[in-house]
Write a protein that holds these residues in place. Structure first.
Motif, PDB file in Angstrom:
ATOM      1  N   THR A  35       0.840  -1.205   0.000  1.00  0.00           N
ATOM      2  CA  THR A  35       0.000   0.000   0.000  1.00  0.00           C
ATOM      3  C   THR A  35       0.871   1.250   0.000  1.00  0.00           C
ATOM      4  N   GLU A  36       1.938   1.207   0.804  1.00  0.00           N
ATOM      5  CA  GLU A  36       2.812   2.374   0.871  1.00  0.00           C
ATOM      6  C   GLU A  36       3.488   2.629  -0.480  1.00  0.00           C
ATOM      7  N   LEU A  37       3.982   1.557  -1.087  1.00  0.00           N
ATOM      8  CA  LEU A  37       4.668   1.714  -2.371  1.00  0.00           C
ATOM      9  C   LEU A  37       3.721   2.294  -3.414  1.00  0.00           C
ATOM     10  N   ASP A  38       2.484   1.818  -3.394  1.00  0.00           N
ATOM     11  CA  ASP A  38       1.522   2.329  -4.365  1.00  0.00           C
ATOM     12  C   ASP A  38       1.242   3.815  -4.115  1.00  0.00           C
ATOM     13  N   ALA A  39       1.120   4.187  -2.852  1.00  0.00           N
ATOM     14  CA  ALA A  39       0.881   5.603  -2.526  1.00  0.00           C
ATOM     15  C   ALA A  39       2.068   6.457  -2.979  1.00  0.00           C
ATOM     16  N   LEU A  40       3.276   5.944  -2.780  1.00  0.00           N
ATOM     17  CA  LEU A  40       4.466   6.677  -3.218  1.00  0.00           C
ATOM     18  C   LEU A  40       4.480   6.817  -4.741  1.00  0.00           C
ATOM     19  N   ALA A  41       4.110   5.744  -5.426  1.00  0.00           N
ATOM     20  CA  ALA A  41       4.105   5.764  -6.894  1.00  0.00           C
ATOM     21  C   ALA A  41       3.094   6.788  -7.406  1.00  0.00           C
ATOM     22  N   VAL A  42       1.941   6.868  -6.742  1.00  0.00           N
ATOM     23  CA  VAL A  42       0.923   7.846  -7.127  1.00  0.00           C
ATOM     24  C   VAL A  42       1.446   9.267  -6.875  1.00  0.00           C
ATOM     25  N   GLU A  43       2.112   9.455  -5.739  1.00  0.00           N
ATOM     26  CA  GLU A  43       2.644  10.796  -5.460  1.00  0.00           C
ATOM     27  C   GLU A  43       3.733  11.165  -6.475  1.00  0.00           C
ATOM     28  N   LEU A  44       4.544  10.187  -6.843  1.00  0.00           N
ATOM     29  CA  LEU A  44       5.581  10.445  -7.859  1.00  0.00           C
ATOM     30  C   LEU A  44       4.957  10.914  -9.165  1.00  0.00           C
ATOM     31  N   ASP A  45       3.827  10.314  -9.498  1.00  0.00           N
ATOM     32  CA  ASP A  45       3.125  10.710 -10.719  1.00  0.00           C
ATOM     33  C   ASP A  45       2.689  12.176 -10.614  1.00  0.00           C
ATOM     34  N   GLU A  46       2.139  12.543  -9.463  1.00  0.00           N
ATOM     35  CA  GLU A  46       1.703  13.927  -9.263  1.00  0.00           C
ATOM     36  C   GLU A  46       2.897  14.887  -9.326  1.00  0.00           C
ATOM     37  N   LEU A  47       3.992  14.466  -8.708  1.00  0.00           N
ATOM     38  CA  LEU A  47       5.188  15.310  -8.711  1.00  0.00           C
ATOM     39  C   LEU A  47       5.757  15.461 -10.121  1.00  0.00           C
ATOM     40  N   GLN A  48       5.695  14.384 -10.887  1.00  0.00           N
ATOM     41  CA  GLN A  48       6.205  14.469 -12.261  1.00  0.00           C
ATOM     42  C   GLN A  48       5.335  15.421 -13.087  1.00  0.00           C
ATOM     43  N   ASP A  49       4.023  15.365 -12.858  1.00  0.00           N
ATOM     44  CA  ASP A  49       3.120  16.303 -13.525  1.00  0.00           C
ATOM     45  C   ASP A  49       3.517  17.748 -13.226  1.00  0.00           C
ATOM     46  N   LEU A  50       3.826  17.993 -11.979  1.00  0.00           N
ATOM     47  CA  LEU A  50       4.233  19.344 -11.575  1.00  0.00           C
ATOM     48  C   LEU A  50       5.572  19.719 -12.201  1.00  0.00           C
ATOM     49  N   LEU A  51       6.480  18.754 -12.261  1.00  0.00           N
ATOM     50  CA  LEU A  51       7.784  18.992 -12.890  1.00  0.00           C
ATOM     51  C   LEU A  51       7.581  19.451 -14.328  1.00  0.00           C
ATOM     52  N   ASN A  52       6.646  18.797 -14.997  1.00  0.00           N
ATOM     53  CA  ASN A  52       6.339  19.113 -16.387  1.00  0.00           C
ATOM     54  C   ASN A  52       5.637  20.474 -16.497  1.00  0.00           C
ATOM     55  N   ALA A  53       4.684  20.695 -15.597  1.00  0.00           N
ATOM     56  CA  ALA A  53       3.951  21.965 -15.617  1.00  0.00           C
ATOM     57  C   ALA A  53       4.903  23.134 -15.370  1.00  0.00           C
ATOM     58  N   GLU A  54       5.791  22.960 -14.408  1.00  0.00           N
ATOM     59  CA  GLU A  54       6.745  24.029 -14.094  1.00  0.00           C
ATOM     60  C   GLU A  54       7.598  24.360 -15.319  1.00  0.00           C
ATOM     61  N   GLY A  55       8.031  23.296 -16.012  1.00  0.00           N
ATOM     62  CA  GLY A  55       8.733  23.511 -17.274  1.00  0.00           C
ATOM     63  C   GLY A  55      10.119  24.118 -17.161  1.00  0.00           C
ATOM     64  N   LYS A  56      10.791  23.879 -16.032  1.00  0.00           N
ATOM     65  CA  LYS A  56      12.123  24.472 -15.879  1.00  0.00           C
ATOM     66  C   LYS A  56      13.213  23.453 -15.575  1.00  0.00           C
ATOM     67  N   ARG A  57      12.858  22.460 -14.761  1.00  0.00           N
ATOM     68  CA  ARG A  57      13.894  21.533 -14.310  1.00  0.00           C
ATOM     69  C   ARG A  57      13.621  20.109 -14.786  1.00  0.00           C
ATOM     70  N   LYS A  58      14.537  19.212 -14.481  1.00  0.00           N
ATOM     71  CA  LYS A  58      14.405  17.818 -14.883  1.00  0.00           C
ATOM     72  C   LYS A  58      15.069  16.950 -13.819  1.00  0.00           C
ATOM     73  N   LEU A  59      14.815  15.648 -13.875  1.00  0.00           N
ATOM     74  CA  LEU A  59      15.393  14.756 -12.871  1.00  0.00           C
ATOM     75  C   LEU A  59      16.056  13.562 -13.539  1.00  0.00           C
TER      76      LEU A  59
END
Lengths: 268, 268
Positions: A35-59
């Motif tokens: 359950t924890e891993l799945d929650a982390l994976a979902v949060e990573l997805d949200e964070l990646q969306d923000l990374l893309n929206a911000e449009g400045k940095r990369k990982l």
């Protein structure tokens, strides 16, 4: 949450002091961990969306480890909830003729992440301070030169907007034996097995030493290494997912502010 | 399961006869549809694993459609269960100076899928028989020449082990208005909006006609087009996932047979 401190490589770090069987980041029973891993994976997805929206940095996530240490499995599970739009993976194999005709960072530079993207390197430029060292193709002075070149290269990346996360998946020789044996014995997995893996396996200690030297020489403030106890696959996944989520939260990502010019605009 | 026949482009196909509001592949209530999409995504993951294990063929999914037709959303949901190891996405933008200095298929050829991989093209070489036609940069004879070049190129791909799946995401002008308006009005989505989208929107009918011509001219036995009613996002996702699963099942993928030389081998 457990602390990453012990696993972050610094000057006095000893790889041999990290027990591959450790599971400090696993809490609760198997179900709780899933359950924890799945929650982390979902949060990573949200964070990646923000990374893309911000449009400045990369990982950039660099995964290193001995054969069967779980690099593919890490990608599968840690990024089980992210869109392939935002996460790309490059697997580095033995260099081709074309790649050998250039410096060893050339093929890596060609596939650095673009703005808004998470790029995962399954093996990396670190192979070039592991294999040649173990095989004796380069001497200590050349290895040292390469460590410095790598640090410079990674500083270029971080100074131009890339957050670099480097994980060494740490398993022991027994665990590898079991995993290789499973590949041989399972018809559906046999295609993953290569006789070369057995050859490399005979040089286990030399590789551990080469890792020790490379990790310490290239764990910088701008691009630190973490060693991930990886005999337990679940632990490996949870720890790396936690590290990524923590890192991306610290980036304080947010979409660009609303454009005043668009206020009240009606599409016809 | 509904039939794909009506949506597969053939000689007498008329894009205007397909209702973007149709939802023939949606069955049951919203929950049932979500469950089905998830099951399809999981099966796609298994099929991609087999594609990789087989190590002989590859799959190319081409997604075309007007702005906001849901190309990104398709990738997100249809591949919500596949590892980024096995699925890659290339988004084609307006050609760069470097790309314009070559023929229009050059940048596409550079990113065809590798063995074992699913590659998704978010827009594609088809932009080069849509935009220049609508803008009047090329005449009918040149458009016809390009259709033939595209068919030849796709035949090369299919004859060398690539299964090509092409989907046109079909929305109507009202649906696009709503989606553009939502981008303008939602602060977190505003970064997706571009004034260019409004400019292209004024040429809606010309684009529908250009699609009609291109679809019919390039829907071949080796690389057929399917038009996907896409006003409903869930329908769009389910239909494309079903098409991919059906296509990959027909490939009869399987891992290579066990190697007799490995029988009984023990790792030391």
């Amino acid at each position: 949450m457990a602390s990453f401190k012990k696993y972050r490589v610094g000057g006095k770090f000893r790889l041999s002091h990290i027990d591959p069987d450790d599971t400090p980041f696993c809490e609760g029973d198997e179900n709780a961990q899933r359950t924890e891993l799945d929650a982390l994976a979902v949060e990573l997805d949200e964070l990646q969306d923000l990374l893309n929206a911000e449009g400045k940095r990369k990982l950039l996530l660099v995964l290193q480890g001995m054969d069967t240490s779980g690099k593919d499995g890490t990608v599968r599970w840690v990024f089980s909830r992210t869109s392939p739009l935002g996460v790309r993976v490059t697997a580095f194999k033995a260099p081709t003729v074309d790649e050998r005709a250039r410096d060893y960072l050339w093929r890596c530079h060609a596939v650095v992440p673009r703005t808004g993207e998470i790029m995962v390197w399954n093996r990396s430029h670190y192979e070039d301070v592991l294999v040649p060292v173990v095989e004796g193709w380069i001497d200590k002075a050349e290895a040292k030169r390469r460590y410095a070149q790598i640090n410079d290269f990674e500083r270029l990346l971080t100074e131009t907007g890339t957050v670099v996360v480097k994980c060494m998946l740490h398993i022991d020789k027994d665990e590898q034996r079991e995993r290789l044996q499973a590949r041989i014995d399972t018809p559906g997995k046999q295609w993953k097995f290569s006789m070369d893996d057995l050859e490399v396996r005979t040089k286990w200690s030399a590789y551990q030493q080469a890792y020790q030297n490379a990790l310490v020489a290239t764990s910088t403030d701008h691009a630190p290494w973490h060693v991930v106890p990886a005999n337990s696959k679940r632990h490996r996944n949870v720890m790396i997912a936690q590290l990524l989520v923590k890192t991306m939260r610290q980036m304080k990502l947010k979409p660009p502010p609303p454009d005043p010019a668009l206020k009240g605009m009606i599409v016809k």
